[in-house]
Design an enzyme around this catalytic site. Structure first.
Site, mmCIF file in Angstrom:
data_model
loop_
_atom_site.group_PDB
_atom_site.id
_atom_site.type_symbol
_atom_site.label_atom_id
_atom_site.label_comp_id
_atom_site.label_asym_id
_atom_site.label_seq_id
_atom_site.Cartn_x
_atom_site.Cartn_y
_atom_site.Cartn_z
ATOM 1 N N CYS A 202 0.808 -1.327 0.093
ATOM 2 C CA CYS A 202 -0.089 0.037 0.146
ATOM 3 C C CYS A 202 0.656 1.368 -0.027
ATOM 4 O O CYS A 202 0.152 2.425 -0.117
ATOM 5 C CB CYS A 202 -1.054 0.152 1.187
ATOM 6 S SG CYS A 202 -2.039 -1.306 1.173
ATOM 7 N N HIS A 343 -2.476 8.142 6.087
ATOM 8 C CA HIS A 343 -2.764 7.027 5.503
ATOM 9 C C HIS A 343 -3.973 6.260 6.144
ATOM 10 O O HIS A 343 -4.719 5.767 5.038
ATOM 11 C CB HIS A 343 -1.500 5.963 5.621
ATOM 12 C CG HIS A 343 -1.507 4.630 5.329
ATOM 13 N ND1 HIS A 343 -1.674 4.367 3.787
ATOM 14 C CD2 HIS A 343 -1.783 3.403 5.846
ATOM 15 C CE1 HIS A 343 -1.837 2.994 3.529
ATOM 16 N NE2 HIS A 343 -1.953 2.386 4.774
ATOM 17 N N GLU A 354 -1.034 5.605 13.872
ATOM 18 C CA GLU A 354 -0.509 6.772 13.059
ATOM 19 C C GLU A 354 -1.084 7.992 13.832
ATOM 20 O O GLU A 354 -0.111 9.080 13.543
ATOM 21 C CB GLU A 354 -1.493 6.662 11.450
ATOM 22 C CG GLU A 354 -0.709 7.752 10.777
ATOM 23 C CD GLU A 354 -1.366 7.805 9.292
ATOM 24 O OE1 GLU A 354 -1.097 8.642 8.440
ATOM 25 O OE2 GLU A 354 -2.552 6.924 9.249
ATOM 26 N N LYS A 377 -9.456 8.705 2.513
ATOM 27 C CA LYS A 377 -10.098 6.992 2.390
ATOM 28 C C LYS A 377 -11.506 6.870 2.833
ATOM 29 O O LYS A 377 -12.205 5.951 2.283
ATOM 30 C CB LYS A 377 -9.437 6.034 3.007
ATOM 31 C CG LYS A 377 -7.947 6.073 2.326
ATOM 32 C CD LYS A 377 -7.284 4.620 3.058
ATOM 33 C CE LYS A 377 -5.739 4.659 2.110
ATOM 34 N NZ LYS A 377 -4.813 5.794 2.588
ATOM 35 N N HIS A 382 -9.673 2.332 0.335
ATOM 36 C CA HIS A 382 -8.145 1.975 0.144
ATOM 37 C C HIS A 382 -7.919 1.346 -1.172
ATOM 38 O O HIS A 382 -8.262 0.179 -1.641
ATOM 39 C CB HIS A 382 -7.860 1.087 1.267
ATOM 40 C CG HIS A 382 -6.501 0.882 1.592
ATOM 41 N ND1 HIS A 382 -5.442 1.466 0.867
ATOM 42 C CD2 HIS A 382 -5.610 0.015 2.038
ATOM 43 C CE1 HIS A 382 -4.296 1.308 1.028
ATOM 44 N NE2 HIS A 382 -4.471 0.347 1.941
ATOM 45 N N PHE A 442 1.808 -3.266 4.141
ATOM 46 C CA PHE A 442 2.259 -4.686 4.593
ATOM 47 C C PHE A 442 3.653 -4.760 4.478
ATOM 48 O O PHE A 442 4.571 -4.462 3.597
ATOM 49 C CB PHE A 442 1.486 -5.704 4.219
ATOM 50 C CG PHE A 442 -0.209 -5.920 4.474
ATOM 51 C CD1 PHE A 442 -0.659 -4.965 5.286
ATOM 52 C CD2 PHE A 442 -0.754 -6.886 3.850
ATOM 53 C CE1 PHE A 442 -2.088 -5.178 5.885
ATOM 54 C CE2 PHE A 442 -2.241 -6.871 4.236
ATOM 55 C CZ PHE A 442 -2.701 -6.124 5.164
#
Length: 455
Positions: A202, A343, A354, A377, A382, A442
Site C-alpha cells: 500500500c 494513510h 498513525e 479514504k 483503500h 504490509f
C-alpha cells in the site's frame, strides 16, 4: 566524474565540490478513482463530501469463467460486501472501457488500462508530448502496483482445473506483470528514459513518485511520469483480505458508512481501485518551457517497522521515522507543515497508531489545532497500490488550491484525539504552504512525501 579526479579529491585536504541540487516540481496530474474519471471530477466530489463506495454484487467479482452456481457460492461466502469501484461508462466523469478493446489491447488488463488513462490525462495536463529523440530519452516512467491482475490468475487456474491449458491466452503473463503499466505508458508515448515499477504493497504509489523524483535529482531524467495503479476488486482478492480479517464487515447494509478513518466505529478498510499519475519535472526544465507548476516535491522519507507482517509497532516509530526523514530532506520544521493527508485506512489498530505518531512528532503544533489533518479514504476506500499516488495528488491539490479535504464518517473520533487535535470533518479553505502525504504497507514499509507551494 573521472576516477582520477575522485582520487585527487580524496587525497586532497580540501572538500569535494558541492554539486548543484536539482529541484523537482509537479506539472501534470491524472486520476481514475471511485469518485470518477479525471482530476476535476474527483477533486470536486471529494471536497463536496461525496462517496465512491457502494455495495457489491456477484457480477463485480470478475468470475466470468465460472458457472452461475459457483459464482453465487463464492459471493455467499464473502463476509465483506462493500467496495469502491471506478464508475464506468461513456458519460462525463466515467471511465470508458474502450481502453480494454480486445482487438487492440489484448495484453492490457484493468490495472494497466487505469494507468494508461491517468497517464494520458497527466501528460495532457502538463502539455508534455515529446517528439524529439533527446526529449524522449530524458523522459521516464515510474508506475507501480500492489497486486496486479488477480482475476487473470484466477481464470488461468480454472483452465488448469478443466484441463484446458491450450486455451490460455498468450498474453497471460504480460497482463499480470506489475511493470507492464509503466511499459505500456512508455511504449504509447515513446518514452525512453528510466522505466521503473515499485511493488511495496500500500506504499507503492508514494514510493513510485519518490523514486521518480530521485531519478530527476540524480540526473537520470528531466521528466518522469509517476504514480500507482490497482484493480483488485475481484473474488480472490476479496477472499484473501476477508480471511485476513482486514476488510470492513459491519456496514454491508450501509456501504457509504463502511470506510470511517479515525472513527471509533471503524472495523476494517474498504477495498478500492483506480490510478493516480503525476508528471514530475526538473524545475529549470519546467520554467524554460513555461509549464504550469502545481507544487514542489521537497521531501521523500522512507522507513521500515521491522516488527510484524501487517501490524505497525504500537508507538508508531516507523511512521515517525518516515515523516522525520521527509521533513529533514525538505529542510523544514514540524510546525511549518500545514496539512497531513493521513494513510489511515479505517482499521482499528493502524489509524490509532498513525495518530499517535503524528501527535508525538508534531507535538503542540498538532494539539493546538494549527495542523489540518484528514484521511480521504472515507470517500474512496483503500486503493492499495494506487492509494499513495492518488493521495499524493490530493495533497498537491490541497497546496495548489488552498483547500484541505474532509474525513467522511467521523462521528465518534478515536479517544487518541482530544481538544484541538482532531481530523477535519468538513473541507477547509486555508493557506497551505507545506503538505505531507503518508503511505504505509504490509511488511512494515513506510513512506512520506512532502509537497510545498510552487517556487
Amino acid at each position: 566524474m573521472a576516477k582520477y579526479q575522485w582520487r585527487r579529491f580524496l587525497s586532497s585536504s580540501s572538500s569535494p565540490p558541492i554539486f548543484h541540487r536539482r529541484r523537482v516540481v509537479v506539472t501534470g496530474l491524472g486520476m481514475v478513482t471511485p469518485l470518477g474519471c479525471g482530476v476535476e471530477t474527483t477533486w470536486k466530489r471529494l471536497i463536496d463530501g461525496d462517496s465512491g463506495i457502494r455495495g457489491i454484487t456477484c457480477d463485480d467479482l470478475k468470475l466470468d469463467a465460472f458457472d452461475s452456481e459457483t459464482r453465487s457460492h463464492v459471493f455467499d461466502q464473502l463476509t465483506s460486501r462493500v467496495a469502491a469501484l471506478v464508475p464506468c461508462g461513456t458519460n462525463p466523469g466515467q471511465f470508458n472501457d474502450l481502453w480494454f478493446n480486445p482487438k487492440e489491447h489484448r495484453s492490457v488488463s484493468r490495472f494497466i488500462g487505469y494507468a494508461l488513462c491517468a497517464a494520458d490525462e497527466a501528460l495532457r495536463d502538463a502539455n508534455w508530448a515529446p517528439t524529439e529523440k533527446a526529449q524522449k530519452e530524458r523522459t521516464g516512467v515510474s508506475i507501480g502496483g500492489g497486486i496486479g491482475s488477480m482475476s487473470d490468475i484466477l481464470d488461468a487456474a480454472q483452465l488448469i482445473c478443466e484441463k484446458r491449458l491450450r486455451r490460455l491466452s498468450p498474453y497471460f503473463v504480460p497482463r499480470i506483470l506489475i511493470n507492464m503499466a509503466s511499459g505500456h505508458v512508455s511504449m504509447k508515448y515513446g518514452l525512453q528514459g528510466p522505466n521503473h515499477a515499485a511493488v511495496t504493497a500500500c506504499a507503492t504509489g508514494a514510493h513510485s513518485i519518490g523514486d521518480a523524483a530521485r531519478m530527476i535529482l540524480f540526473g537520470d531524467a528531466d521528466v518522469m511520469v509517476a504514480g500507482g495503479t490497482e484493480a483488485s476488486v475481484d473474488a480472490l482478492s476479496f477472499a484473501g483480505f476477508c480471511r485476513l480479517k482486514a476488510l470492513s464487515t459491519k456496514y454491508n447494509s450501509s456501504p457509504f458508512e463502511a470506510s470511517r478513518p479515525f472513527d471509533s466505529g471503524r472495523d476494517g478498510f474498504v477495498i478500492g481501485e483506480g490510478s493516480g499519475v503525476m508528471v514530475l519535472e526538473e524545475l529549470e526544465h519546467a520554467k524554460e518551457r513555461g509549464a504550469k507548476i502545481y507544487a514542489e516535491l521537497c521531501g521523500y522519507g522512507m522507513s521500515g517497522d521491522a516488527h510484524h507482517i501487517t501490524q505497525p509497532h504500537h508507538d508508531g516509530r516507523g511512521a515517525i521515522l518516515a515523516m522525520t526523514s521527509a521533513l529533514k530532506q525538505a529542510g523544514i520544521r514540524p510546525n511549518q507543515v500545514d496539512y497531513i493527508n493521513a494513510h489511515a485506512t479505517s482499521t482499528p489498530l493502524g489509524d490509532a497508531i498513525e495518530a499517535t505518531a503524528i501527535k508525538a512528532l508534531f507535538g503542540e503544533h498538532a494539539t493546538s489545532g494549527a495542523l489540518a489533518l484528514s484521511s480521504t479514504k472515507g470517500a474512496i476506500g483503500h486503493l492499495l497500490g494506487a492509494a499513495g499516488a492518488v493521495e499524493a495528488i490530493f495533497s498537491v491539490l490541497a497546496v495548489h488550491n488552498g483547500i484541505a479535504p474532509l474525513t467522511l464518517n467521523l462521528s465518534q473520533p478515536d479517544p487518541v484525539f482530544e481538544d484541538a487535535f482532531m481530523p477535519l470533518t468538513v473541507s477547509k479553505q486555508i493557506s497551505i504552504t507545506a503538505a505531507l502525504s503518508n503511505s504505509f504497507g504490509f511488511g512494515g514499509t513506510n513512506t512520506s512525501l512532502l509537497f510545498m507551494k510552487a517556487p
